[in-house]
Design an enzyme around this catalytic site. Structure first.
Site, PDB file in Angstrom:
ATOM      1  N   ARG A  41       5.062  -9.513   3.504  1.00  0.00           N
ATOM      2  CA  ARG A  41       5.023  -8.377   4.432  1.00  0.00           C
ATOM      3  C   ARG A  41       5.180  -8.811   5.886  1.00  0.00           C
ATOM      4  NH1 ARG A  41       0.604  -4.244   1.736  1.00  0.00           N
ATOM      5  NH2 ARG A  41       2.174  -3.047   0.600  1.00  0.00           N
ATOM      6  N   LYS A 202      -1.349   5.285 -15.974  1.00  0.00           N
ATOM      7  CA  LYS A 202      -1.601   6.722 -16.060  1.00  0.00           C
ATOM      8  C   LYS A 202      -0.380   7.597 -15.870  1.00  0.00           C
ATOM      9  CE  LYS A 202      -6.276   6.636 -14.177  1.00  0.00           C
ATOM     10  NZ  LYS A 202      -6.813   6.889 -12.851  1.00  0.00           N
ATOM     11  N   GLY A 355       3.890  -2.850  -5.392  1.00  0.00           N
ATOM     12  CA  GLY A 355       2.694  -2.911  -6.216  1.00  0.00           C
ATOM     13  C   GLY A 355       2.870  -3.808  -7.428  1.00  0.00           C
ATOM     14  N   GLY A 378       2.567   2.503  -3.130  1.00  0.00           N
ATOM     15  CA  GLY A 378       2.350   3.948  -3.030  1.00  0.00           C
ATOM     16  C   GLY A 378       3.461   4.640  -2.259  1.00  0.00           C
TER      17      GLY A 378
END
Ligand code: PGA
Length: 648
Positions: A41, A202, A355, A378
């Site tokens: 990053r 999920k 992620g 995200g």
């Protein structure tokens, strides 16, 4: 969602200016040594920082690191990031001991051209995540310009990611630009076949993503824990596998939608199941329709790997978000590795959402064989979902004067229910609009309007505010409250307020200043009466109103302001000004701004026309050279009419 190009750092005049740059230096640290374990990053932000240094800007970097809960904490200091950055840049990086405190202020003020200052962890202030306007204002006061290059936090409406753009002229950095270009292109004009691979635990995290991709992809591959909810929806026994029983109906719905749209939805046909969630659990391969009690699926099976790999290899565009199994356990990383390998071996444009999938690609050694690994987990997910990212949305447009349609509901439609209904009806109609859109709702409807418009391209405007932040002003509304709630615009100096509520050029000016001070964007209204028009006073009158409203407003605030020219004789009368009449005065207003400031800011300021704008008249008006949209009363109360105006 339509992508509107934003200004890039090169579009700002940065030389000699203090530029506050939101970077995402939220890097992983070794728990024992405190060393940075992955500096991707920091490296990602280097092009923007180098550009600013080389172009003689005074660079102020701001970032968060981790989730500090109670103010400053050494464990969350930006120090390791500042040290690493200094090594990568090969020049000193000064670290302030606070964020907006004495040290930061002094060090920012002392910066020389080309020097780099890093502020302390912005989340040492709880106001950051609340997007508190006074905190954002203080942060903004350190600098002259704002650049956002933190893609990883672009989906958060925080003070340093979104709030700063309400106070300073702004642009995106190279990293955000690159992320948007690559992902935007893949979604809007994908080379086909376009295959999306979704995994992770999920279904509930990925509903929006699946729904949006159903309109875009040719095939959607589903792996990971979420597959078992789909299996359950098919009536299969899933044993002890992770399964969201409350999402089974939704899984059925998604399967039906995919079928109706002709999108291939590929689910595992076999699984590797284990008798415990552990790296060394006993395991075996079983067909997907009969997982026994006590066994849980932790990876996709060999037949599934073949089918998924075949599909991936023929793809021309691949987007991957979420691992196919519990890849952290070597034994159950086979499926995820096979997916990564198939992507690497395909000649598709391949995009790995950040992620877990990004980590998987790197750990498994395929990082250099994919087109793009996003720095945002995200953020990339919400982008693929078609949500508007607050950290990007608020930045200045590349091309100024984008059409801006603002509805002014006046004292109509003020209950939360009415407002929600109207906005819900409007949303799908304007989803693809390229214009800026706002609804000016009564105060009583603001919370409902904010909720209904969250993460969409519709913003909320208030219809007035007071010029004081607080005090004994019975019945008045403080601009601070509006800003804290998340209101974007405020309509000021509307002719009805001038006529019935004693608004003067002087109070309008005070309100404009009060609004700007808290990061609210004023829509300043002006316009002449019928008598004034007939007696030839239009231009003098409007000039006086503009001069009055802008008195003492510095040039760098003009990017926050919209002007609405609303001839009083056309408001609510059905008597719309002709295209020529409206254009003539709007051109004149632009000239007044050029006289007060300069031609460049005058060319960039948005000027709306208002007064009986309707679905039929918007197109003609908005295509005039100096009319950049409309302030719309009556017609904004009907979703259908207003959507046509937004699309005009
Ligand atoms: P109208 O109102 O479109 O109903 O004429 C415009 C306004 O007052 O802003």
């Amino acid at each position: 969602m339509v992508m509107v190009p934003k200004k890039n750092v090169e579009d700002l005049a940065v030389s000699g200016k203090k530029v506050i740059v939101r970077v995402d230096f939220n890097v992983p640290l070794d728990k024992k040594t405190g060393e940075i374990t992955d500096d991707k990053r920091i490296k990602g932000a280097l092009p923007t920082i180098k550009y600013l240094v080389e172009n003689n800007a005074k660079v102020i970097l701001v970032s968060h690191l981790g989730r500090p809960k109670n103010g400053p904490e050494a464990a969350f200091s930006m120090k390791p990031a500042a040290v690493r950055l200094s090594e990568l840049l090969d020049r000193p990086v000064v670290l302030a001991s606070d964020v907006i405190g004495e040290d930061a202020v002094a060090k920012a003020a002392a910066l020389k051209d080309g020097e780099v200052l890093m502020l302390e962890n912005v989340r040492f202030h709880k106001e950051e995540t609340k997007n508190d306007p006074s905190f954002a204002a203080k942060l903004a006061s350190l600098a002259d310009l704002y650049v956002n290059d933190a893609f990883g936090t672009a989906h958060r409406a925080h003070a340093s990611t979104a709030g700063l753009a309400n106070f300073l002229p702004s642009a995106s950095g190279y990293l955000i630009q690159k992320e948007l270009e690559i992902m935007g292109k893949a979604l809007s004009e994908p080379a086909r076949p376009f295959v999306a691979i979704l995994g992770g635990a999920k279904v509930s995290d990925k509903i929006g993503v699946i729904e949006n991709l159903l309109d875009k992809a040719d095939a959607i591959i589903i792996g990971g824990g979420m597959a078992y909810t789909f299996d359950a929806a098919k009536g299969y026994s899933v044993g002890a596998s992770i399964c969201e029983t409350d999402k089974i109906d939704l899984a059925k719905e998604l399967m039906a939608k995919a079928e109706a749209k002709g999108v291939k939805l590929l689910l595992p046909v076999d699984n590797v199941v284990a008798n415990a969630f552990a790296a060394d659990a006993d395991s075996k391969v079983v067909s997907c329709d009969c997982i026994e009690d006590g066994w849980m699926g932790l990876d996709i099976g060999p037949k599934t790997i073949d089918i998924f790999s075949e599909t991936i290899k023929t793809a021309k565009t691949v987007i991957w978000n979420g691992p196919a199994g519990v890849f952290e356990f070597e034994k159950f990383a086979v499926g995820t590795r096979a997916v990564a390998k198939a992507i690497a071996e395909s000649d598709a444009i391949s995009i790995i959402g950040g992620g877990d999938s990004a980590a998987a690609v790197e750990i498994l050694g395929f990082a250099d064989q994919v087109t793009h690994i996003s720095t945002g987990g995200g953020a990339s997910l919400e982008f693929i979902e078609g949500k508007v990212l607050p950290g990007i949305d608020g930045l200045e447009d590349k091309v100024p004067c984008r059409t801006f349609a603002a509805g002014n509901w006046k004292m109509n439609c003020g209950t939360p229910d009415e407002a929600t209904k109207l906005i819900e009806a409007l949303k799908p109609l304007v989803k693809e609009a390229t214009s800026k859109i706002a609804v000016g709702v009564p105060f009583t409807a603001i919370p409902a309007a904010l909720e209904a418009t969250a993460y969409t391209n519709i913003k909320v405007a208030a219809q007035n505010c007071h010029f004081n932040d607080k005090g004994a002003f019975t019945g008045e509304i403080s601009p601070v409250w509006l800003a804290k709630m998340g209101v974007t615009y405020v309509i000021l100096g509307h002719s009805e307020r001038r006529e019935y509520f004693a608004e003067t050029d002087e109070t309008v000016n005070k309100k404009v200043k009060a609004a700007l001070a808290v990061g609210l964007k004023p829509i300043i209204c002006c316009g002449e009466s019928l008598e004034q028009r007939e007696s030839g006073q239009t231009f003098d009158w409007v000039k006086g109103q503009i001069e009055g409203a802008f008195a003492g407003i510095p040039e760098n605030k003009l990017c926050q302001i919209t002007i609405a020219y609303e001839p009083i004789w056309a408001i609510g009368t059905g008597k719309v000004a002709s295209d020529e009449q409206a254009e003539e005065v709007c051109a004149f207003i632009r000239g007044v701004i050029a006289g007060l400031y300069n031609q460049a800011v005058a060319d960039a300021i948005t000027i709306q026309y208002g007064g009986s704008v309707g679905a039929g008249t918007a197109q003609g008006l908005f295509s005039q050279a100096n009319i950049n949209g409309g302030l719309v009363g009556g017609a904004s109360l009907k979703a259908d009419d207003f959507s046509k105006i937004c699309l005009a």
